[in-house]
Design an enzyme around this catalytic site. Structure first.
Site, short mmCIF file in Angstrom:
data_model
loop_
_atom_site.label_atom_id
_atom_site.label_comp_id
_atom_site.label_asym_id
_atom_site.label_seq_id
_atom_site.Cartn_x
_atom_site.Cartn_y
_atom_site.Cartn_z
N GLY A 237 -106.15 48.04 54.37
CA GLY A 237 -106.80 49.47 54.17
C GLY A 237 -108.23 49.50 54.75
O GLY A 237 -108.47 48.43 55.45
N HIS A 238 -108.85 50.42 54.44
CA HIS A 238 -110.04 50.71 55.02
C HIS A 238 -111.43 50.19 53.93
O HIS A 238 -112.51 50.59 54.29
CB HIS A 238 -110.35 52.21 55.45
CG HIS A 238 -109.40 52.50 56.54
ND1 HIS A 238 -109.35 53.67 57.00
CD2 HIS A 238 -108.36 51.82 57.22
CE1 HIS A 238 -108.46 53.76 58.10
NE2 HIS A 238 -107.80 52.55 58.05
N GLY A 239 -111.27 49.75 52.81
CA GLY A 239 -112.34 49.23 51.89
C GLY A 239 -112.59 50.17 51.01
O GLY A 239 -112.14 51.46 50.82
#
Ligand SMILES: *[C@@H]1O[C@H](CO)[C@@H](O)[C@H](O)[C@H]1NC(C)=O
Ligand SMILES: *[C@@H]1O[C@H](CO)[C@@H](O)[C@H](O)[C@H]1NC(C)=O
Ligand SMILES: *[C@@H]1O[C@H](CO)[C@@H](O)[C@H](O)[C@H]1NC(C)=O
Ligand SMILES: *[C@@H]1O[C@H](CO)[C@@H](O)[C@H](O)[C@H]1NC(C)=O
Length: 389
Positions: A237-239
């Site tokens: 994912g993107h954090g």
């Protein structure tokens, strides 16, 4: 005889004052076969719970229950002081995306108070919509799987959310909510499947959860305050992201966010703050990132104060969002790119009060690099890369 009557009376009084009522969705026609639409059975159980003068629970036995279109549980006019969902089964959306693709939310709670969700799985079957989106065709926007709007005193515990069309969970203008022990799963390449998104909310705790998605693990939009995130594992994912902020010219700020003991595995970002390069009166003040382990994360620590994907919608401006008092303490692990610490702040509104303490990030076995523009603050303790503040 008299004694018997008194006992019966006492029993009834006891029942009325303390009893909880339980509504099993199957008593209202819900079928655990994954094919019969059970939406109305859930709604009946909710209406009775809402109208109950004693605390009510809704029981969902094991099995798959099709919820074939968007479902709203409204707290309007509820008499009950508390409603608990005990879910052993799975609520499943139709596999064809159109059924819920244009609804904002698949399962929505609106102005509810004292609602608990205990266990269960929500399976939105989002893959047909992602395929549509990646093919470049015109597709519906998709719906958030579970959304709470204008609600208070919410507990979401041990719930699993699979393959949402858009966000998995959303709290919009909520107060005092706790999300704990949840598990959120979607593939790394599924578009816009954010794990938990917060907007205009206060007093929110997210604890002991594991989030794998194709977008942000947790995203904290404008107008949030007193947020506590602890023991969350993200990836893919993107954090964890504060933002995007500053899209609107008039926008409430973000205040007092703690993100503690997190782990990021193969995510694009770790701890991120991002603000659109547009004029805005938005702000971020008071963020405490304490204890994070990065495993092969592209941008472990990043402030992007000039966010403008494809250089669209940012008419030559620096971000108006004021970013101040952001602390990074005890962040360690590995970066997937050389610049592991990046503060790219707005020329018009430099970042102030950035604090780095004990940050140890490596890239390819070497200390990583850091890069600062328009960022001021202090650094102490063990620092790899060396601070550019
Ligand atoms: C709600 O409860 C009241 C009594 O407390 C009852 O008269 C009414 O019919 C109930 N409404 C529904 C929709 O069940
Ligand atoms: C919610 O629960 C709290 C604590 O038990 C209680 O004080 C409050 O009255 C409840 N809210 C409603 C609307 O019943
Ligand atoms: C910050 O938020 C936490 C909860 O996340 C709360 O306990 C604390 O009191 C808040 N601090 C201030 C100054 O509001
Ligand atoms: C680190 O970054 C600076 C500029 O930010 C650059 O001058 C330097 O060469 C970089 N060092 C390494 C080892 O990449």
């Amino acid at each position: 005889m008299v004694i018997k009557h008194i006992l019966v009376l006492l029993f009834l009084v006891f029942r009325l004052s303390s009893a909880k009522v339980t509504y099993n969705v199957q008593s209202f026609g819900a079928k655990p076969d994954g094919r019969s639409d059970s939406k109305n059975a859930f709604l009946k159980a909710w209406t009775l719970s809402c109208n109950s003068t004693s605390p009510a629970s809704i029981y969902v036995p094991a099995g798959r229950y099709l919820i074939a279109s968007a479902l709203t549980f409204s707290g309007q006019g509820c008499k009950s002081r508390a409603i608990t969902f005990n879910i052993a089964g799975t609520l499943v959306a139709p596999s064809s995306y159109n059924a819920i693709g244009n609804a904002q939310v698949w399962i929505k709670f609106y102005i509810v108070k004292n609602v608990t969700i205990n266990g269960g799985t929500l399976d939105a079957q989002g893959s047909s919509l992602w395929a549509c989106k990646t093919s470049g065709k015109a597709c519906p926007k998709g719906s958030t799987t579970l959304g709470f709007y204008h609600s208070q005193n919410i507990l979401i515990s041990k719930l699993r959310s699979l393959n949402s069309q858009m966000f998995h969970m959303l709290l919009y203008s909520c107060k005092n909510a706790k999300i704990q022990g949840v598990s959120i799963v979607a593939p790394g390449l599924s578009p816009n499947t954010d794990g938990i998104h917060l907007t205009y909310s206060t007093g929110i705790t997210i604890l002991s959860s594991k989030i794998s998605t194709g977008d942000d693990c947790v995203s904290i939009g404008p107008g949030n305050s007193n947020i506590w995130i602890e023991k969350v594992v993200c990836g893919p994912g993107h954090g964890i992201s504060i933002g995007s902020l500053g899209w609107e010219r008039e926008e409430p700020g973000v205040q007092n966010v703690t993100v503690k003991t997190t782990t990021f595995v193969g995510t694009t970002n770790g701890l991120r703050i991002k603000a659109w390069a547009r004029s805005s009166n938005g702000f971020v003040n008071g963020v405490y990132f304490k204890g994070a382990t990065m495993m092969n994360v592209k941008f472990p620590i990043i402030i992007d104060g000039n966010y403008c994907p494809n250089n669209n919608n940012c008419p030559n401006e620096a971000s108006g969002v004021k970013i101040s008092n952001v602390m990074y303490e005890n962040v360690h692990g590995t970066s997937a790119t050389r610049v592991a610490v990046k503060f790219d702040c707005s020329k018009g509104n430099p970042c102030r009060g950035i604090v780095l303490k004990d940050v140890d990030l490596k890239f390819g076995g070497q200390p990583a690099n850091s890069s600062c523009s328009y960022a001021a603050g202090t650094a102490s303790g063990l620092l790899h890369p060396t601070s550019c503040l």
